[in-house]
Design a protein around this motif. Sequence first.
Motif, PDB file in Angstrom:
ATOM      1  N   LEU B  11       1.028  -1.330   0.158  1.00 49.55           N
ATOM      2  CA  LEU B  11      -0.215  -0.279   0.306  1.00 49.55           C
ATOM      3  C   LEU B  11       0.624   1.130   0.324  1.00 49.55           C
ATOM      4  O   LEU B  11       0.091   2.368  -0.609  1.00 49.55           O
ATOM      5  CB  LEU B  11      -1.063  -0.056   1.191  1.00 49.55           C
ATOM      6  CG  LEU B  11      -1.844  -1.256   0.793  1.00 49.55           C
ATOM      7  CD1 LEU B  11      -2.792  -1.420   2.296  1.00 49.55           C
ATOM      8  CD2 LEU B  11      -3.335  -0.817  -0.186  1.00 49.55           C
ATOM      9  N   TRP B  18      -9.543   4.107  -3.151  1.00 55.32           N
ATOM     10  CA  TRP B  18      -9.492   3.358  -3.257  1.00 55.32           C
ATOM     11  C   TRP B  18      -8.801   1.864  -3.858  1.00 55.32           C
ATOM     12  O   TRP B  18      -8.667   2.038  -5.188  1.00 55.32           O
ATOM     13  CB  TRP B  18     -11.158   2.716  -3.803  1.00 55.32           C
ATOM     14  CG  TRP B  18     -12.164   3.893  -3.059  1.00 55.32           C
ATOM     15  CD1 TRP B  18     -12.762   5.403  -2.620  1.00 55.32           C
ATOM     16  CD2 TRP B  18     -12.980   3.239  -1.502  1.00 55.32           C
ATOM     17  NE1 TRP B  18     -13.475   5.189  -2.088  1.00 55.32           N
ATOM     18  CE2 TRP B  18     -13.570   4.472  -0.555  1.00 55.32           C
ATOM     19  CE3 TRP B  18     -12.707   1.575  -1.325  1.00 55.32           C
ATOM     20  CZ2 TRP B  18     -14.290   3.577   0.005  1.00 55.32           C
ATOM     21  CZ3 TRP B  18     -13.653   1.483   0.575  1.00 55.32           C
ATOM     22  CH2 TRP B  18     -14.341   2.503   0.926  1.00 55.32           C
ATOM     23  N   PRO B  35     -15.204   2.445  -5.269  1.00 54.12           N
ATOM     24  CA  PRO B  35     -14.961   1.593  -5.433  1.00 54.12           C
ATOM     25  C   PRO B  35     -15.100   0.742  -6.393  1.00 54.12           C
ATOM     26  O   PRO B  35     -14.272  -0.058  -7.478  1.00 54.12           O
ATOM     27  CB  PRO B  35     -15.524   0.955  -4.042  1.00 54.12           C
ATOM     28  CG  PRO B  35     -15.921   1.936  -3.487  1.00 54.12           C
ATOM     29  CD  PRO B  35     -15.426   3.105  -3.901  1.00 54.12           C
ATOM     30  N   LYS B  36     -15.953   1.476  -7.767  1.00 52.95           N
ATOM     31  CA  LYS B  36     -16.778   1.144  -8.519  1.00 52.95           C
ATOM     32  C   LYS B  36     -15.011   1.075  -9.103  1.00 52.95           C
ATOM     33  O   LYS B  36     -15.073  -0.334 -10.713  1.00 52.95           O
ATOM     34  CB  LYS B  36     -17.348   1.957  -8.959  1.00 52.95           C
ATOM     35  CG  LYS B  36     -18.434   1.498 -10.537  1.00 52.95           C
ATOM     36  CD  LYS B  36     -19.934   2.134 -11.002  1.00 52.95           C
ATOM     37  CE  LYS B  36     -20.130   1.575 -11.978  1.00 52.95           C
ATOM     38  NZ  LYS B  36     -19.329   2.081 -13.115  1.00 52.95           N
ATOM     39  N   LEU B  39     -12.925  -1.585  -8.267  1.00 58.93           N
ATOM     40  CA  LEU B  39     -13.452  -3.771  -9.511  1.00 58.93           C
ATOM     41  C   LEU B  39     -13.030  -3.815 -10.904  1.00 58.93           C
ATOM     42  O   LEU B  39     -12.692  -4.624 -10.698  1.00 58.93           O
ATOM     43  CB  LEU B  39     -14.478  -3.601  -8.300  1.00 58.93           C
ATOM     44  CG  LEU B  39     -15.125  -3.711  -6.824  1.00 58.93           C
ATOM     45  CD1 LEU B  39     -16.075  -3.476  -6.388  1.00 58.93           C
ATOM     46  CD2 LEU B  39     -14.106  -4.707  -6.300  1.00 58.93           C
ATOM     47  N   PRO B  50     -11.337  -9.877  -5.686  1.00 57.31           N
ATOM     48  CA  PRO B  50     -10.317  -8.735  -4.981  1.00 57.31           C
ATOM     49  C   PRO B  50     -10.887  -8.627  -3.492  1.00 57.31           C
ATOM     50  O   PRO B  50     -12.387  -8.538  -3.000  1.00 57.31           O
ATOM     51  CB  PRO B  50     -10.718  -7.434  -6.018  1.00 57.31           C
ATOM     52  CG  PRO B  50     -12.279  -7.788  -6.433  1.00 57.31           C
ATOM     53  CD  PRO B  50     -12.298  -8.993  -6.277  1.00 57.31           C
ATOM     54  N   ILE B  51      -9.965  -7.590  -2.824  1.00 58.45           N
ATOM     55  CA  ILE B  51     -10.409  -7.208  -1.471  1.00 58.45           C
ATOM     56  C   ILE B  51     -10.467  -5.621  -1.900  1.00 58.45           C
ATOM     57  O   ILE B  51      -8.840  -4.885  -1.552  1.00 58.45           O
ATOM     58  CB  ILE B  51      -9.882  -7.644  -0.141  1.00 58.45           C
ATOM     59  CG1 ILE B  51     -10.135  -9.276   0.241  1.00 58.45           C
ATOM     60  CG2 ILE B  51      -9.504  -7.104   0.705  1.00 58.45           C
ATOM     61  CD1 ILE B  51      -8.541 -10.011   0.845  1.00 58.45           C
ATOM     62  N   LEU B  52     -11.123  -5.355  -1.187  1.00 59.57           N
ATOM     63  CA  LEU B  52     -11.320  -3.393  -1.275  1.00 59.57           C
ATOM     64  C   LEU B  52     -10.948  -2.910   0.238  1.00 59.57           C
ATOM     65  O   LEU B  52     -11.103  -3.469   0.844  1.00 59.57           O
ATOM     66  CB  LEU B  52     -12.589  -2.681  -1.517  1.00 59.57           C
ATOM     67  CG  LEU B  52     -13.232  -2.851  -3.329  1.00 59.57           C
ATOM     68  CD1 LEU B  52     -14.865  -2.263  -2.974  1.00 59.57           C
ATOM     69  CD2 LEU B  52     -11.855  -1.903  -3.863  1.00 59.57           C
ATOM     70  N   THR B  53     -10.268  -2.016  -0.036  1.00 67.19           N
ATOM     71  CA  THR B  53      -9.247  -0.759   1.262  1.00 67.19           C
ATOM     72  C   THR B  53      -9.308   0.944   0.734  1.00 67.19           C
ATOM     73  O   THR B  53      -9.408   0.625  -0.721  1.00 67.19           O
ATOM     74  CB  THR B  53      -8.385  -1.613   1.516  1.00 67.19           C
ATOM     75  OG1 THR B  53      -8.247  -0.592   3.100  1.00 67.19           O
ATOM     76  CG2 THR B  53      -7.065  -1.105   1.643  1.00 67.19           C
ATOM     77  N   LYS B  54      -9.235   0.869   1.413  1.00 63.78           N
ATOM     78  CA  LYS B  54      -9.165   2.760   0.936  1.00 63.78           C
ATOM     79  C   LYS B  54      -8.060   2.977   1.898  1.00 63.78           C
ATOM     80  O   LYS B  54      -7.594   2.240   2.769  1.00 63.78           O
ATOM     81  CB  LYS B  54     -10.024   4.000   1.813  1.00 63.78           C
ATOM     82  CG  LYS B  54     -10.419   5.188   1.045  1.00 63.78           C
ATOM     83  CD  LYS B  54     -11.332   6.053   2.220  1.00 63.78           C
ATOM     84  CE  LYS B  54     -11.673   6.734   1.093  1.00 63.78           C
ATOM     85  NZ  LYS B  54     -12.639   8.287   1.741  1.00 63.78           N
ATOM     86  N   PRO B  56      -5.484   6.128   3.656  1.00 65.00           N
ATOM     87  CA  PRO B  56      -5.514   7.578   4.034  1.00 65.00           C
ATOM     88  C   PRO B  56      -5.029   8.511   3.252  1.00 65.00           C
ATOM     89  O   PRO B  56      -3.649   7.973   3.174  1.00 65.00           O
ATOM     90  CB  PRO B  56      -5.550   7.487   5.342  1.00 65.00           C
ATOM     91  CG  PRO B  56      -4.649   6.469   5.408  1.00 65.00           C
ATOM     92  CD  PRO B  56      -4.732   5.487   4.522  1.00 65.00           C
TER      93      PRO B  56
END
Lengths: 147, 64
Positions: B11, B18, B35-36, B39, B50-54, B56
Motif C-alpha cells: 500500500l 480506493w 470502489p467501482k 473493482l 478482490p478485497i477493497l480498502t481505502k 488515507p
Amino acid sequence: MSIRLKFDYRKFPADRSEAFPRRQSATRPVIPVTLINGDRKVTNLAIIDSGADLCIFHAEIGEQIGIDIESGKVQTFSGITREQLTAYFHNIKIGIGGHEYDCYAGFSRDLANMPYGLLGQVGFFDLFNIVFDYNKERIKLISKDNE
Amino acid sequence: MVENTDLRKVLKGYSNKWIALSADSSKVVGVADNPKGALEQAHSNKEANPILTKTPEHYGTFIL
C-alpha cells in the motif's frame, strides 16, 4: 457447535512522528469482511473496534452492493471529536471466514479518511467472543451460536 | 491460499485512493477514486475475488 476462526493482525504503513520517530508500521486487528445484499457482494477490510457501538461501512461500498443508502434508518454518531456524523442503517448479511451472518449495518459518507469499515458491538461483538493477542498478532473469533 | 497480511509495501505510496487487492492481498489489482473503478480494474486484471480498502491521505495514527 461454535465456529472458530483465526485471523492475523495486518500491518499498514505508518508515518513517523516526533513522538514515535522510529515508527514504520501500524499493526491493527483488520480482517476481510464480505458485505452481502441479495446476490451482490463485495469484500472489504474492516477493523474490529471494541469502542464502536455499531457496525458502519463506507457509503460507497454500500452502493456497490446496490443499497440506496439514504433510504435507510438514520443514526448520528461521533468519535473522539465533537463532530456529529450520520449513518443510514440497512439489513444486510456479512460474510466472515466463509460463514454468513445477519447484520444491521450503517453506511456513512462521513468516514472520509477512515481506511476501513468498523465492526462494533451491535452486529459483530454480539456474534462472537473475541480474543485479541497483540503480541502474537492473532485474533480468534468464536461464534456464540450455541450459548 | 497463503494470505499476505503485511501491507506496508503493497500500500505504500497510495494516498486517498480506493484500492483493490488480490484475493491473497499480495498485490494491488485496481486503484481508483471510488470502489467501482477499483473493482472494474480488478476484474479487468482477472481477479475474481478482490478485497477493497481505502488508503488515507496520510498514514497517521488512528484513535477510534
